[in-house]
Design an enzyme around this catalytic site. Sequence first.
Site, mmCIF file in Angstrom:
data_model
loop_
_atom_site.group_PDB
_atom_site.id
_atom_site.type_symbol
_atom_site.label_atom_id
_atom_site.label_comp_id
_atom_site.label_asym_id
_atom_site.label_seq_id
_atom_site.Cartn_x
_atom_site.Cartn_y
_atom_site.Cartn_z
ATOM 1 N N HIS A 76 2.740 11.969 -1.513
ATOM 2 C CA HIS A 76 2.355 13.368 -1.332
ATOM 3 C C HIS A 76 3.442 14.267 -1.919
ATOM 4 C CE1 HIS A 76 -1.136 12.607 1.192
ATOM 5 N NE2 HIS A 76 -0.421 11.786 1.942
ATOM 6 N N ASN A 95 -2.718 0.275 -4.102
ATOM 7 C CA ASN A 95 -2.776 -0.810 -3.134
ATOM 8 C C ASN A 95 -3.068 -2.108 -3.879
ATOM 9 O OD1 ASN A 95 -4.737 -2.647 -1.459
ATOM 10 N ND2 ASN A 95 -3.588 -1.496 0.056
ATOM 11 N N VAL A 96 -2.322 -3.149 -3.570
ATOM 12 C CA VAL A 96 -2.668 -4.497 -4.037
ATOM 13 C C VAL A 96 -2.509 -5.436 -2.854
ATOM 14 C CG1 VAL A 96 -2.243 -4.262 -6.510
ATOM 15 C CG2 VAL A 96 -0.339 -4.759 -4.999
ATOM 16 N N HIS A 128 -6.432 7.527 -16.793
ATOM 17 C CA HIS A 128 -7.494 6.567 -17.079
ATOM 18 C C HIS A 128 -7.177 5.702 -18.302
ATOM 19 C CE1 HIS A 128 -10.626 7.192 -14.069
ATOM 20 N NE2 HIS A 128 -10.126 8.417 -13.973
ATOM 21 N N HIS A 142 -19.944 12.169 3.867
ATOM 22 C CA HIS A 142 -20.341 13.284 4.739
ATOM 23 C C HIS A 142 -20.166 14.637 4.063
ATOM 24 C CE1 HIS A 142 -16.025 12.653 5.412
ATOM 25 N NE2 HIS A 142 -15.942 13.901 5.815
ATOM 26 N N HIS A 188 -2.353 7.246 -4.885
ATOM 27 C CA HIS A 188 -2.476 6.110 -3.959
ATOM 28 C C HIS A 188 -2.570 4.835 -4.779
ATOM 29 C CE1 HIS A 188 -5.447 3.140 -2.382
ATOM 30 N NE2 HIS A 188 -4.624 3.146 -1.358
ATOM 31 N N SER A 235 0.852 -1.181 0.000
ATOM 32 C CA SER A 235 0.000 0.000 0.000
ATOM 33 C C SER A 235 0.888 1.230 0.000
ATOM 34 C CB SER A 235 -0.899 0.003 1.240
ATOM 35 O OG SER A 235 -1.735 1.139 1.247
ATOM 36 N N GLY A 295 -4.523 -5.124 15.191
ATOM 37 C CA GLY A 295 -3.360 -4.825 16.023
ATOM 38 C C GLY A 295 -2.112 -4.570 15.208
#
Length: 306
Positions: free
Chosen positions: A99, A111-112, A148, A178, A109, A95, A261
Amino acid sequence: MSQPDTQAVKEYLLGLQKSICDGLANEDGKADFIIDEWQRDNGGGGGITRVLTDGAIFEQAGVNFSHVTGGQLPASATAHRPELAGREFEAMGVSLVIHPRNPMIPTSHANVRFFIARKEGAEPVWWFGGGFDLTPYYGNKEDCIHWHQTSEQACKPFGDDAYPKYKKWCDEYFYLKHRDEQRGIGGLFFDDLNEGGFDRCFDFTKSVGDHYLKAYLPVVKNRKNDAYTEAQREFQLYRRGRYVEFNLVYDRGTLFGLQTGGRTESILMSLPPVVHFKYNWKPDEGSTEAELYDYYLKPKDWISIK
């Protein structure tokens, strides 16, 4: 149906982490990644966290590999798969969040990841997940189209429906409910992937991982020398707050890591090094900042845009 090969997945992920770090450090030219190997305090695996800070281009770049095991999946993993409660699990993934310092370069970003849940006397349940997405501060059509197009290329060998499906999923996932607002201009997102057997799913996951630098580095090269003002830098720091909100409220990987954890420093390395929160701030009508909200943060068919 092909059987899961967890060692092959681990070897690929470690190689992916190294290749991405090498590519980013080479582009930055000033700073390199520190390597922090760690083990979970309570046993059950560990990982390698690589972090670049205060570079010429990247203010902070974190690329994390983790491989953890446990006796029971956490609530974040079983919420939509209650039949997996009580199973032992093994989870591994890479991951990353990058920045940049220049607000003309988007944050990115990727992630795999791979999960397998086992129970004595039962077939193992496994799946892959991941994707990549782009979060601009100042929109640029050329960058969005390239991002894309590369996403589509990653999906092309796996059927005509793969890119539209995972593009739509990305738009829906990286969304701040939100605020009724997209986090960025999307890309790809997939989860619970196990259709077609292990080999095909692993190949798709590798294609997504291998296309990340192909998608991001050209954007960095195009924008790294762009001039910017102090006001534009302030807007970047304000918009970074949205990244914090999403990662702490909605992100499945963050929730999974904290609930199992995991190592907090590695889980939260995705947060930006500097961020500003402003009360009830609104962009000026007709400004480039307003254009980000009004045009770029709206899901659209970027490949068809001229």
